[in-house]
Design a protein around this motif. Structure first.
Motif, mmCIF file in Angstrom:
data_model
loop_
_atom_site.group_PDB
_atom_site.id
_atom_site.type_symbol
_atom_site.label_atom_id
_atom_site.label_comp_id
_atom_site.label_asym_id
_atom_site.label_seq_id
_atom_site.Cartn_x
_atom_site.Cartn_y
_atom_site.Cartn_z
ATOM 1 N N PRO A 2 0.827 -1.208 0.000
ATOM 2 C CA PRO A 2 0.000 0.000 0.000
ATOM 3 C C PRO A 2 0.863 1.260 0.000
ATOM 4 C CG PRO A 2 -0.862 -1.597 1.560
ATOM 5 C CD PRO A 2 0.486 -2.103 1.127
ATOM 6 N N THR A 3 0.544 2.181 -0.888
ATOM 7 C CA THR A 3 1.371 3.381 -1.039
ATOM 8 C C THR A 3 0.501 4.610 -1.284
ATOM 9 O OG1 THR A 3 1.575 3.065 -3.432
ATOM 10 C CG2 THR A 3 3.299 2.104 -2.060
ATOM 11 N N VAL A 4 1.127 5.775 -1.094
ATOM 12 C CA VAL A 4 0.537 7.030 -1.550
ATOM 13 C C VAL A 4 1.089 7.316 -2.939
ATOM 14 C CG1 VAL A 4 0.278 7.933 0.786
ATOM 15 C CG2 VAL A 4 2.354 8.463 -0.507
ATOM 16 N N PHE A 5 0.445 8.221 -3.660
ATOM 17 C CA PHE A 5 0.845 8.556 -5.023
ATOM 18 C C PHE A 5 0.977 10.067 -5.121
ATOM 19 C CE2 PHE A 5 -0.735 8.920 -9.650
ATOM 20 C CZ PHE A 5 0.546 8.791 -10.163
ATOM 21 N N VAL A 6 2.168 10.541 -5.477
ATOM 22 C CA VAL A 6 2.432 11.983 -5.529
ATOM 23 C C VAL A 6 3.084 12.353 -6.850
ATOM 24 C CG1 VAL A 6 2.684 12.160 -3.023
ATOM 25 C CG2 VAL A 6 4.714 11.762 -4.432
ATOM 26 N N SER A 7 2.974 13.626 -7.193
ATOM 27 C CA SER A 7 3.591 14.119 -8.420
ATOM 28 C C SER A 7 5.091 14.324 -8.201
ATOM 29 C CB SER A 7 2.947 15.446 -8.832
ATOM 30 O OG SER A 7 3.347 16.477 -7.936
ATOM 31 N N TYR A 8 5.780 14.603 -9.291
ATOM 32 C CA TYR A 8 7.216 14.865 -9.235
ATOM 33 C C TYR A 8 7.529 16.049 -8.326
ATOM 34 C CZ TYR A 8 11.884 16.204 -10.905
ATOM 35 O OH TYR A 8 13.209 16.541 -10.987
ATOM 36 N N THR A 9 6.609 17.008 -8.268
ATOM 37 C CA THR A 9 6.814 18.201 -7.435
ATOM 38 C C THR A 9 6.215 18.055 -6.040
ATOM 39 O OG1 THR A 9 4.885 19.133 -8.577
ATOM 40 C CG2 THR A 9 7.052 19.848 -9.330
#
Length: 720
Positions: free
Chosen positions: A163-170
């Protein structure tokens, strides 16, 4: 098309049961066997490493590289021993489902299986493939998934899922999990501060969730023969069967054998994955069912709900069944919700919404109880927005679901308690066999657990030791509603803490300061409390007098996210930045537009390519019949009348479908997303969907059953 329908019915008649065996006599022997949880970590990690991981999870701390390497090595060995060959970062992008990209443990260069801490902690999926609401351009592909150690890893098939979070490059969040984790941290911090006014031993407060999942089950062949179910998840046409749910004989009735076999296998697979499913039963509508799990920490419970829906779909396929989670797949029948039973639990084991016989504990209970009601009153529009989905627009207020008006039900007993506290009175409150309580400034009562009825028409109801947020849609991610709820409660608890301390600084005794603030909250939040029938027209009128919102569609409900008040709230508690908040609204609006577009196309295709040709062909038969009768000198008035009726419905369908297509062309030129979504709501969905459906459904009653192209409701809902 009619041939497809009858072929599907033939397949249904040839179905054979799928035999299901329990892996063992006791569920406890295999429960959680595919989960790398606390027990597995304790057994595979060095004691010092396990302690570090446990402390990091408990205190919201980062896990260092060496610890991550140790966890990765242990997880790999455990997973491979269970038959896993791959691993994936399992995340929840803003698409309404889950996502995963599988990588093999086997490293061809070294010729051995590898899994490093860096691979556990972070991966790089293609961020351009997922909606970002303008945070990323489509040519900017880089994004990151980051391990969430608070939710255990599990094996699904032959893959270790992390299970993970998902974030943008910034660094902006692009998923449903990251804001939820931040909201849970905010409510932990705020609730702990308030708890310590009563008990200094309390160091953490955890939000718990039990999500009751409603769903429909239909035969796979019948599902495949309905293009609208395949493409849109709901039936855009279909006349109500002669018998639906009016006999009230489905709820808690015996479970059909095929569905029972499906449920049995689903539960086995869920238990292996550590999903604590416990209750299963028929629901009110035909072919509708419910599964309910035990309570878990909100983040884990939400992960389990997302996983559970996937497991249900996969197991359903094995049994030649399709599982429908859409909020309103069948018009005229109850829709499906995901009732979120929510509470706050201290690390000392106290449920903050459970009244007791202790005066001190009951003051603590009343503090959280009243403050939560105040939070809903202050942010009712945001709570409404948090359950806004395209499917929920068809369900909310449809005589079986809570209305779009946000209100709180607390029951007659708790109403009397709050009324007395507000008045500072000392009035005896009678209940049942001489049971009573007294409440005044100097006496907090013993409050009887579950001493009040439930109100299934309330969107937010107190049910004895928890609040039940009933308005969440059946297909929705609980994380969205739970993010909003925990954030607004955190905000109100912070405000409560500050107000009480301000009173204490003025010289007021702490206990009296608490009661004074609670009395103020009771007075200020009275309008949000409603004990009657939430389905009634009288409540709509009363709610308007109280100036409570009644936003009936998703597009306008979402406006609550972008108010200065809501944006500041999320930013204050570190849940979402202004940019992240606005991006989510943009994503939801785009999703709404696409959903309505798809449904409009399905309606047009089915109506013009299947319904109208069928009706014309049948009409031709009737014309031949009418001419034959006339030639014989027999009265053909009834046949001619039917021909005219069919002509009228055909003309209505063709005219409205063509007008709808032209309207879509116009709307698609609108560049502003919000305006385009409003137009799709008002000028497509509201203007044309029901009008076209009405004509089609009337034709269903006129055209010969043998010619009708679509699987009928009576077949979908009653044949298994």
């Amino acid at each position: 098309m009619a041939q497809l329908r009858f072929n599907a019915l033939k397949k249904l008649s040839e179905r054979t049961p799928v035999h299901v065996d329990m892996p063992g006599p006791n569920v406890s022997k295999f429960y959680g066997e595919l989960v790398f949880g606390a027990e597995q970590m304790r057994g595979t990690l060095a004691p010092a490493v396990y302690k570090k991981v446990s402390q990091a999870i408990k205190n919201h701390e980062k896990i260092d590289e060496a610890t991550a390497d140790a966890v990765a090595s242990a997880a790999k060995s455990w997973a491979m021993a269970k038959g896993a060959s791959h691993f994936t970062h399992w995340f929840q992008p803003m698409t309404g489902g889950t996502a995963e990209k599988h990588d093999s443990f086997f490293d061809a260069l070294s010729g051995i299986e590898k899994f490093k801490g860096s691979e556990l902690v972070q991966q790089e999926p293609d961020a351009s493939s997922f909606p970002s609401g303008g945070i990323r351009s489509t040519f900017e592909a880089r994004g990151y998934t980051a391990w969430d150690p608070t939710s255990p890893m599990f094996i699904y098939g032959t893959t270790l899922c992390i299970p993970t979070v998902f974030v943008s490059y910034t660094g902006e969040t692009l998923d449903a999990k990251a804001p939820l984790l931040k909201a849970l941290k905010a409510v932990d911090l705020a609730a702990t501060k308030v708890c310590q006014m009563f008990d200094k031993d309390i160091q953490h407060v955890v939000a718990s969730l039990g999500a009751e999942q409603e769903y429909f089950v239909v035969d796979r062949a019948l599902f495949d023969a309905r293009p609208d179910l395949v493409m849109a998840g709901r039936s855009v046409f279909g006349h109500a069967p002669a018998r639906g749910q009016q006999m009230e004989d489905h709820y808690f009735g015996s479970i059909p054998p095929r569905v029972y076999d499906f449920m049995k296998e689903f539960e086995i697979e869920a238990w292996k994955l550590g999903i604590p499913v416990r209750t299963r039963h028929n629901e009110v509508a035909p072919s509708q069912f419910e599964v309910a799990p035990l309570f878990e920490e909100v983040n884990v419970a939400n992960d389990h709900n997302q996983l559970m829906m996937d497991v249900m779909n996969r197991v359903g396929e094995k049994h030649n069944l399709k599982i429908l989670f859409h909020e309103k797949p069948f018009a005229g029948l109850n829709g499906s919700g995901k009732h979120n039973n929510w509470s706050l639990i201290t690390d000392t084991g106290v449920n903050l919404y459970a009244p007791t016989s202790s005066a001190r504990d009951n003051l603590l209970f009343l503090t959280f109880f009243i403050t939560t009601i105040k939070a809903v009153h202050e942010h009712a529009d945001l709570l409404r927005a948090s359950i806004a989905t395209p499917g929920n627009d068809f369900r909310l207020g449809a005589n079986e679901a809570p209305p779009a008006i946000m209100s709180v039900f607390i029951g007659s007993q708790m109403t009397a308690v709050l009324d007395e506290l507000e008045k500072k009175g000392n009035v005896k409150i009678e209940k049942g066999d001489n049971m009573y309580m007294k409440l005044g400034i100097d006496q907090i009562p013993e409050i009887i657990l579950d001493a009040t009825d439930r109100n299934r028409t309330s969107p937010f109801a107190f049910t004895g030791n928890k609040f039940e947020f009933r308005a969440v849609g059946g297909s929705d991610n609980c994380g969205t509603a739970m993010t909003a709820l925990n954030t607004i409660v955190a905000e109100q608890l912070e405000n409560f803490y500050e107000l009480v301390n301000a009173e204490i600084e003025k010289g007021e005794e702490k206990r009296l300061a608490i009661v004074n603030v609670l009395r103020t909250y009771i007075k200020e939040s009275k309008d949000i409390r409603f004990e009657g029938d939430g389905y009634s027209d009288d409540w709509v009128k009363e709610a308007a007098k109280r100036k409570l919102g009644n936003v009936k569609n998703m597009v306008r409900a979402l406006d609550a996210y972008t108010t200065k008040k809501s944006a500041a709230l999320f930013e204050k508690h570190g849940v979402m930045s202004h940019k992240e908040n606005e991006a989510r609204v943009e994503i939801k609006l785009e999703s709404y537009i696409k959903r309505v577009q798809i449904e409009a196309r399905v309606i047009g295709d089915l109506a013009m390519n299947h319904i109208v040709p069928t009706a014309i062909a049948y009409q031709t038969k009737l014309i031949e019949n009418a001419n034959g009768l006339k030639g014989l000198g027999v009265d053909n008035t009834a046949v001619v009348q039917t021909i005219k009726e069919i002509s009228g419905h055909i003309d209505a369908i063709k005219a409205n479908v063509r007008a709808m297509v032209e309207e879509r062309k116009r709307i698609n030129k609108v560049t502003d997303t919000h305006k385009r979504a409003i137009a799709y709501c008002d000028d497509i969905k509201e203007k044309y969907f029901d009008v076209i459906r009405d004509a089609v459904d009337k034709l269903e009653l006129l055209v010969d059953n043998e010619d009708w192209p679509l699987v009928k409701y009576r077949e979908l809902l009653f044949l298994r």
